[in-house]
Write a protein that holds these residues in place. Structure first.
Motif, PDB file in Angstrom:
ATOM      1  N   HIS A  86       1.763   4.477  -4.025  1.00  0.00           N
ATOM      2  CA  HIS A  86       0.716   5.458  -4.345  1.00  0.00           C
ATOM      3  C   HIS A  86       1.292   6.783  -4.830  1.00  0.00           C
ATOM      4  CE1 HIS A  86      -2.131   2.825  -2.113  1.00  0.00           C
ATOM      5  NE2 HIS A  86      -1.134   2.697  -1.261  1.00  0.00           N
ATOM      6  N   ALA A  96      -1.734  -2.166  -5.327  1.00  0.00           N
ATOM      7  CA  ALA A  96      -0.753  -1.324  -4.646  1.00  0.00           C
ATOM      8  C   ALA A  96       0.218  -2.217  -3.893  1.00  0.00           C
ATOM      9  CB  ALA A  96      -1.466  -0.382  -3.685  1.00  0.00           C
ATOM     10  N   GLN A 117      -8.494  -2.353  -9.457  1.00  0.00           N
ATOM     11  CA  GLN A 117      -9.758  -2.192 -10.165  1.00  0.00           C
ATOM     12  C   GLN A 117      -9.559  -1.343 -11.425  1.00  0.00           C
ATOM     13  OE1 GLN A 117      -9.071  -1.492  -6.948  1.00  0.00           O
ATOM     14  NE2 GLN A 117     -10.912  -1.532  -5.662  1.00  0.00           N
ATOM     15  N   VAL A 159      -5.063  -3.285   1.081  1.00  0.00           N
ATOM     16  CA  VAL A 159      -4.101  -2.337   0.517  1.00  0.00           C
ATOM     17  C   VAL A 159      -3.548  -1.422   1.604  1.00  0.00           C
ATOM     18  CG1 VAL A 159      -3.779  -0.508  -1.185  1.00  0.00           C
ATOM     19  CG2 VAL A 159      -5.313  -2.414  -1.680  1.00  0.00           C
ATOM     20  N   ARG A 183     -14.793  -6.057   0.339  1.00  0.00           N
ATOM     21  CA  ARG A 183     -13.487  -5.636  -0.134  1.00  0.00           C
ATOM     22  C   ARG A 183     -13.016  -4.384   0.573  1.00  0.00           C
ATOM     23  NH1 ARG A 183     -13.649  -4.343  -6.127  1.00  0.00           N
ATOM     24  NH2 ARG A 183     -13.949  -2.264  -5.264  1.00  0.00           N
ATOM     25  N   GLU A 184     -13.974  -3.545   0.961  1.00  0.00           N
ATOM     26  CA  GLU A 184     -13.595  -2.278   1.572  1.00  0.00           C
ATOM     27  C   GLU A 184     -14.006  -2.224   3.038  1.00  0.00           C
ATOM     28  OE1 GLU A 184     -15.946  -0.556  -1.260  1.00  0.00           O
ATOM     29  OE2 GLU A 184     -14.346   0.027  -2.645  1.00  0.00           O
ATOM     30  N   TYR A 217     -13.263   5.024   3.599  1.00  0.00           N
ATOM     31  CA  TYR A 217     -13.088   3.591   3.362  1.00  0.00           C
ATOM     32  C   TYR A 217     -11.890   3.375   2.457  1.00  0.00           C
ATOM     33  CZ  TYR A 217     -15.204   4.559  -1.181  1.00  0.00           C
ATOM     34  OH  TYR A 217     -15.454   5.077  -2.427  1.00  0.00           O
ATOM     35  N   TYR A 218     -11.447   2.140   2.421  1.00  0.00           N
ATOM     36  CA  TYR A 218     -10.289   1.812   1.601  1.00  0.00           C
ATOM     37  C   TYR A 218     -10.298   0.299   1.392  1.00  0.00           C
ATOM     38  CZ  TYR A 218      -5.736   3.249  -0.278  1.00  0.00           C
ATOM     39  OH  TYR A 218      -4.702   3.571  -1.101  1.00  0.00           O
ATOM     40  N   ASP A 219      -9.624  -0.147   0.356  1.00  0.00           N
ATOM     41  CA  ASP A 219      -9.519  -1.589   0.120  1.00  0.00           C
ATOM     42  C   ASP A 219      -8.829  -2.236   1.314  1.00  0.00           C
ATOM     43  OD1 ASP A 219     -10.572  -2.251  -2.551  1.00  0.00           O
ATOM     44  OD2 ASP A 219      -9.130  -0.744  -3.220  1.00  0.00           O
ATOM     45  N   HIS A 278      -9.009   5.835  -4.450  1.00  0.00           N
ATOM     46  CA  HIS A 278      -7.940   4.884  -4.758  1.00  0.00           C
ATOM     47  C   HIS A 278      -8.506   3.558  -5.240  1.00  0.00           C
ATOM     48  CE1 HIS A 278      -4.357   6.816  -2.599  1.00  0.00           C
ATOM     49  NE2 HIS A 278      -5.290   7.732  -2.730  1.00  0.00           N
ATOM     50  N   THR A 299      -5.682  10.493  -0.126  1.00  0.00           N
ATOM     51  CA  THR A 299      -6.916   9.717  -0.149  1.00  0.00           C
ATOM     52  C   THR A 299      -7.963  10.483   0.637  1.00  0.00           C
ATOM     53  OG1 THR A 299      -8.012   7.691   0.540  1.00  0.00           O
ATOM     54  CG2 THR A 299      -5.964   8.228   1.685  1.00  0.00           C
ATOM     55  N   GLY A 332      -6.552   0.571  -5.218  1.00  0.00           N
ATOM     56  CA  GLY A 332      -5.324  -0.155  -4.898  1.00  0.00           C
ATOM     57  C   GLY A 332      -5.421  -1.650  -5.085  1.00  0.00           C
ATOM     58  N   ALA A 333      -6.622  -2.171  -5.270  1.00  0.00           N
ATOM     59  CA  ALA A 333      -6.746  -3.606  -5.496  1.00  0.00           C
ATOM     60  C   ALA A 333      -6.609  -3.938  -6.980  1.00  0.00           C
ATOM     61  CB  ALA A 333      -8.089  -4.102  -4.958  1.00  0.00           C
TER      62      ALA A 333
END
Lengths: 538, 172
Positions: B128, B66, B105, A525, A497-498, A520-522, B100, B94, B102-103
């Motif tokens: 955001h 997001a 969660q 997104v 996911r990330e 890291y980030y989704d 974040h 961030t 953004g999904a």
């Protein structure tokens, strides 16, 4: 004079024609080595190979010079086919000789409007063909952009763009392509086999074996070709005499099923038909190399032209060729950057800058990418997710035929470090005017990143690897380097996911702009400070 | 020279805040007045050893990913040890202290170094940015205890024997 022709209607002196110019590389050297032998072999080649081949391709020899000849064709496709057949047949003939006796032609093909006399042709079109011939590698074929446009979808072989070249005494720059016949089909090719369907034998056979389409084959090619180039030489004693007569060649062809590529020639380091590394590029000021189909093999050991840059198309991101190498990845400054470990990356090309708004919008205009971006066209593209970045590289790969991708995390850090081992490529301390980050000095705008290239390039010629926009890489996020690959490949799982972001953004402080810093980030997104740069396999 | 740089930095910061105060009214996404954001777990003042889950609670609004502009929906951001106030018209930063989700969660797992830490949730809109009124949870404090030194039973026994031996040697 052999092959002089008066078949052309006198009275219409201008016509469009494909001009083939050829000469022998190192002719003086050959003559110095063995004058009579060279001359005898050259004459035999002309009689047995060159003239019949030209004739078979509906061309005619305009004139012969001491070591070369000029031929004219109605069809550019036939001209290039003819050139390839000559080169392949010459390669086959050379296999029986020691390398110093090889007769290797350089061939240039151009399409132009020329003035035709009964026994000569004149005009720019002829001069360009001659210049192309001069630039070609021994055993190679160079064609002009005009020829390429005519044959690109008709003749199945590789075309490597060498960019626009200003030729001596020619007003406009000429786009030049190097023709890359299938390297595996080189030595077995003889006139009998190679005449018309030379591609069918090895090349299409290979494709059939692979069970994939042409495109799929291409996409596999970049990773496969270096190995192919490095494959050990196989000696083929049986072949020595075979190439001398058509009969034997036919036998050999039948003994060598179409599906199997013929054995590679001896002395793979000096392929008779050179499938050369981009040896022209470093000398050329506008080293603008592009490979439209099969990329040339790039042996790992060759320094080639690393450090030079190129574009695959007018609006493609500028890439810098980077030599591979080993480096220490990570740091002890943050747990996510540990353990520090050695990684070896292969040679690759990396975007000089992050992908810009202008470049991104090209992809949008071509329906390859979602959501157009606002702002200066030289601003880094941002507010993009990993999935968006992925769409861009897929589109760019498709439109150029090249293997574009996101850099791996290791490649990114290798490029960012540029040989350094400190916190930043310039040292351990934040210096003014070096990076686009919070508290890193002017120029700084808290609302947006600086335009690409505002800050100095690192020793590899790459900009904006510290701050600016944080950049997506191919890897899935792992909280540290425990178990990370050491071969420079991306560390991924089937579905993660990330994904990893590198370099920090202009909104982060200087500690995030360190070469080793990770985030890291989704992956699905978007965030306004996230962008990317492209990588391409070489 | 150094002073000049700082001066101009201050000037830009001032200009930036000025422009933002003008913009903020229209740029922020409205949130229902009765919406509230809170941390379900851990509770304020809790002492925890090792890694621990954090569960996010949101009342009278929906959680989405997001980029989704459906009214009255947003996504979570967890602030760890953040003391600076958020800029209302800027995307929530961030970094290692602003996580974040953004999904969409609604929980995460944290592994923080031993010591006192503050946790706070902020709801962000499609871009955001904080809502108006800003939807922010109570800032809670948790204490992460140092990991318990785990010794194998064998090591424990060896230690005990050593102690007995030492005391034995002292006695006679």
């Amino acid at each position: 004079m052999p092959g002089e022709s008066t078949s052309h209607v006198v009275g219409s002196p201008r016509r469009l024609a494909a001009i083939l110019a050829a000469d022998i590389a190192g002719y003086s050297r050959l003559m110095g080595f063995d004058e009579e032998g060279t001359l005898a072999r050259m004459k035999r080649h002309r009689r047995e190979l060159i003239e019949p081949t030209i004739h078979e391709h509906f061309g005619r020899v305009i004139k012969t010079t001491g070591d070369g000849f000029l031929a004219m064709f109605d069809s550019p496709l036939e001209a290039v086919r003819c050139a390839i057949v000559i080169q392949q047949s010459m390669a086959a003939r050379n296999t029986s000789l020691p390398p110093e006796q090889w007769i290797r032609y350089r061939i240039g093909v151009n399409l132009g409007d020329v003035i035709v006399d009964p026994d000569d042709i004149y005009g720019d079109g002829v001069n360009i063909a001659a210049r192309l011939e001069n630039m070609a590698d021994p055993g190679g074929v160079f064609i002009s952009g005009g020829v390429y446009e005519q044959i690109k979808n008709k003749l199945v072989c590789g075309y490597q763009s060498l960019g626009d070249e200003k030729l001596k005494n020619i007003t406009d720059p000429v786009r030049i392509y190097r023709v890359l016949p299938d390297p595996t089909a080189v030595s077995g090719a003889s006139r009998a086999r190679a005449k018309w369907n030379w591609t069918a034998a090895g090349f299409v056979g290979l494709m059939a074996v692979a069970g994939t389409g042409w495109y799929a084959f291409l996409t596999q090619q970049p990773t496969g070709s270096p190995e192919a180039a490095l494959s050990p030489p196989v000696s083929v004693p049986a072949q020595a005499g075979a190439a001398q007569s058509q009969q034997n060649a036919a036998l050999e062809a039948s003994a060598n099923p179409a599906g199997l590529p013929p054995p590679p020639p001896p002395l793979s380091g000096e392929l008779p038909i050179a499938i050369p590394e981009a040896s022209l590029a470093p000398a050329a000021p506008s080293s603008n190399a592009q490979i439209a189909a099969v990329p040339p093999p790039q042996p790992l050991s060759k320094p080639a032209d690393f450090g030079t840059s190129f574009r695959d198309c007018q609006h493609c991101p500028e890439l810098v060729r980077l030599a591979g190498g080993s480096f220490r990845m990570g740091s002890n400054e943050d747990p996510s950057e540990t353990p520090v470990h050695s990684v070896r990356v292969r040679p690759f090309a990396l975007g000089r800058y992050p992908v810009t708004v202008g470049e991104w919008n090209q992809c949008v205009a071509a329906n390859g990418c979602p959501s157009p971006l606002d702002g200066d066209s030289m601003a880094p593209a941002r507010n993009l997710s990993w999935a968006d970045a992925q769409q861009y590289v897929v589109w760019l790969s498709k439109s150029t035929g090249q293997d574009y991708r996101l850099p791996t995390e290791a490649e990114w850090e290798y490029a960012a470090r540029a040989g350094s081992s400190g916190r930043y490529w310039w040292g351990d301390k934040v210096l003014p005017k070096m990076a686009n980050c919070k508290g890193c000095g002017e120029p700084y705008d808290s609302h947006q990143p600086a335009l690409v290239g505002t800050f100095p390039a690192n020793p590899l010629g790459l900009h904006d690897l510290a701050g600016g926009v944080a950049q997506w890489v191919a890897d899935c996020w792992h909280p540290n380097y425990q178990g990370a690959p050491t071969d420079g490949s991306a560390w991924t799982e089937a579905s993660c996911r990330e994904r990893v972001l590198r370099g920090g953004s202009w909104r982060n402080d200087a500690s995030y702009a360190r070469s080793a810093s990770r985030a890291y980030y989704d992956s699905g997104v978007r965030y306004p400070a996230h962008g990317f740069r492209v990588a391409r396999s070489l | 020279m150094h002073a000049r740089v700082r001066q101009s930095a201050i000037a830009t910061a001032f200009a930036a805040s000025f422009c933002c105060s003008l913009w903020s009214a229209q740029a922020q996404t409205p949130a229902p007045a009765d919406a509230s954001l809170y941390i379900i777990y851990p509770s304020d003042g809790q002492r925890i050893r090792g890694s621990f889950p954090v569960r996010f609670g949101l009342r009278n609004m929906g959680v989405t990913h997001a980029g989704d502009r459906t009214p009255n929906t947003g996504h979570h951001h967890l602030l760890i040890d953040v003391n600076e106030a958020l800029e209302p018209d800027e995307p929530i930063p961030t970094d290692k202290q602003h996580i974040h989700f953004g999904a969409g969660q609604t929980e995460t797992r944290l592994d923080l170094p031993p010591g006192k830490h503050t946790l706070q949730l902020v709801l962000g809109d499609a871009d955001h940015k904080p809502f108006s009124p800003v939807l922010i949870s109570k800032k809670i404090t948790v204490t992460v205890l140092p990991p318990r030194v785990r010794r194998s039973s064998q090591a424990l026994r060896a230690e005990r024997e050593k102690r007995i031996q030492r005391s034995g040697s002292v006695r006679p």
